[in-house]
Design an enzyme around this catalytic site. Structure first.
Site, PDB file in Angstrom:
ATOM      1  N   HIS A   1       5.748  -5.001   8.643  1.00 54.24           N
ATOM      2  CA  HIS A   1       5.785  -6.390   9.094  1.00 54.24           C
ATOM      3  C   HIS A   1       5.980  -7.348   7.919  1.00 54.24           C
ATOM      4  O   HIS A   1       5.041  -7.963   7.422  1.00 54.24           O
ATOM      5  CB  HIS A   1       4.502  -6.729   9.863  1.00 54.24           C
TER       6      HIS A   1
ATOM      7  N   THR B   1      -6.166   0.678  11.905  1.00 59.95           N
ATOM      8  CA  THR B   1      -6.444   0.825  10.468  1.00 59.95           C
ATOM      9  C   THR B   1      -6.472  -0.500   9.705  1.00 59.95           C
ATOM     10  O   THR B   1      -6.872  -0.529   8.547  1.00 59.95           O
ATOM     11  CB  THR B   1      -5.384   1.729   9.806  1.00 59.95           C
TER      12      THR B   1
ATOM     13  N   HIS C   1       3.859   1.894  11.699  1.00 59.66           N
ATOM     14  CA  HIS C   1       2.735   1.629  12.596  1.00 59.66           C
ATOM     15  C   HIS C   1       2.445   2.778  13.557  1.00 59.66           C
ATOM     16  O   HIS C   1       1.376   2.825  14.163  1.00 59.66           O
ATOM     17  CB  HIS C   1       3.019   0.361  13.413  1.00 59.66           C
TER      18      HIS C   1
ATOM     19  N   SER D   1       1.668  -9.704  10.787  1.00 55.05           N
ATOM     20  CA  SER D   1       0.989  -8.679   9.999  1.00 55.05           C
ATOM     21  C   SER D   1      -0.515  -8.761  10.235  1.00 55.05           C
ATOM     22  O   SER D   1      -1.165  -9.718   9.814  1.00 55.05           O
ATOM     23  CB  SER D   1       1.298  -8.850   8.511  1.00 55.05           C
ATOM     24  N   SER D   2      -1.075  -7.763  10.896  1.00 55.38           N
ATOM     25  CA  SER D   2      -2.501  -7.777  11.215  1.00 55.38           C
ATOM     26  C   SER D   2      -3.358  -7.835   9.966  1.00 55.38           C
ATOM     27  O   SER D   2      -4.281  -8.648   9.866  1.00 55.38           O
ATOM     28  CB  SER D   2      -2.858  -6.526  12.036  1.00 55.38           C
TER      29      SER D   2
ATOM     30  N   GLU E   1       0.607  -0.574  16.302  1.00 54.40           N
ATOM     31  CA  GLU E   1      -0.275   0.539  15.946  1.00 54.40           C
ATOM     32  C   GLU E   1      -1.191   0.901  17.107  1.00 54.40           C
ATOM     33  O   GLU E   1      -1.421   2.091  17.398  1.00 54.40           O
ATOM     34  CB  GLU E   1      -1.109   0.210  14.708  1.00 54.40           C
TER      35      GLU E   1
ATOM     36  N   CYS F   1       0.857  -1.180   0.000  1.00 52.40           N
ATOM     37  CA  CYS F   1       0.000   0.000   0.000  1.00 52.40           C
ATOM     38  C   CYS F   1       0.893   1.230   0.000  1.00 52.40           C
ATOM     39  O   CYS F   1       2.112   1.140   0.131  1.00 52.40           O
ATOM     40  CB  CYS F   1      -0.907  -0.001   1.225  1.00 52.40           C
TER      41      CYS F   1
END
Length: 318
Positions: free
Chosen positions: A48, A172, A81, A230-231, A133, A19
């Site tokens: 991440h 987010t 983050h 990685s969320s 984050e 992104c």
């Protein structure tokens, strides 16, 4: 020869992978190395993804978990983050050169939280405990001013100072559907609660989840390229399972693919979390080409053209 290989359709999600916030954070580290030379310190993984971190480490970045692990005389970069307010304050006190690589969409949440605090509202944050984050956002305000909820069940037990003076923000990178349920529960219990002007879940998280929802029902299996910490990548696995793909797995590299679990299948969906580079997706596709007669079909649900500027201190003079 390809005629001896079993046929397989790969449904390739679009958007996928990097992104704008991740792309910006990586550029910041690379530009800092160009400007100041190695070593440049980075507090926490810049994003991440092990491949990205290892690549930057090879170029001269040193990754540490806390500012106390950094010398005063070398630049330090804060990860995408975000960090608690105390971190740049300490860096300034030590007269360090520091560059904040916090994603601008995370910074937007920080600004929202600060504005609500100034207006006398206590904050509720929807997020994952321990995620950097979440730690960074909660650390924008004094202790006790941000209460964390992770589930609908948490909403029923959270103890607030004044139910008439509340606002909420979110991490987010959450599941859009899960978050909607938690927001509904908050509004039911606290009708006066104030939400963000525009939802906090970022465009990239939303777009990648929508693409997975579109391809998951068509695929026998789904592979999400991403890191276990990685969320947003983990949420893509969950979204895929809910959207009808019984076998959905997170893989960091092609070497992580469980080929025995994929025996007898005719289609696989492939996507990647927002911190996974395209080279790893291509690696996974090549691994399938070695074993199957592959047909690739793009499943595109949105187009992205977002770009974030790097901090002024790193920009070249015009």
């Amino acid at each position: 020869m390809t005629d001896t290989l079993p046929p397989l359709t790969l449904y390739l999600a679009a958007p996928r992978g990097f992104c704008a916030g991740v792309d910006r954070a990586i550029k910041i580290v690379e530009m800092a190395l160009e400007k100041w030379g190695a070593p440049v310190y980075v507090r926490h993984e810049i994003v991440h993804n092990k491949y990205v971190v290892d690549d930057l480490r090879a170029k001269g970045a040193v990754f540490v978990e806390e500012l106390e692990d950094c010398p005063d005389d070398r630049p330090v970069i804060f990860s995408a983050h975000g960090v608690p307010k105390s971190v740049p304050a300490e860096a300034a006190q030590r007269e360090m050169i520091y560059v904040d690589a916090t994603c601008p969409l995370v910074s937007k949440v920080h600004i929202e939280a600060a504005r609500h605090h100034e207006n006398g509202l206590q904050m509720i944050m929807i997020g994952h405990a321990g995620h950097p984050e979440t730690i960074g956002t909660m650390g924008q305000l004094p202790e006790g001013e941000v209460l964390l909820v992770e589930t609908v069940e948490d909403v029923a037990t959270v103890q607030v100072r004044n139910p008439e003076r509340l606002a909420f923000v979110t991490q987010t990178t959450l599941s859009v559907d899960d978050t909607a349920g938690i927001v509904a529960a908050l509004k039911e219990r606290f009708p006066a609660i104030v939400g963000p002007h525009k939802e906090d879940i970022c465009y990239a998280t939303t777009n990648r989840q929508e693409a997975v929802k579109a391809l998951a029902p068509r695929a026998d299996a789904l592979l999400v390229v991403g890191a276990p910490n990685s969320s947003n990548s983990k949420r893509l696995v969950e979204v895929g399972r809910r959207a009808g793909c019984a076998y959905a797995q997170l893989v960091q590299r092609a070497t992580d693919i469980d080929w025995r679990a994929l025996e007898g299948i005719s289609s696989v969906g492939i996507t990647a979390g927002a911190s996974a580079p395209e080279v790893l997706i291509e690696e996974v596709i090549d691994a399938f080409r070695d074993r199957f007669d592959v047909t690739v079909e793009l499943v595109e649900t949105a187009q992205e053209n977002v770009e974030f500027k790097v901090p002024r201190v790193l920009r070249q003079p015009a």
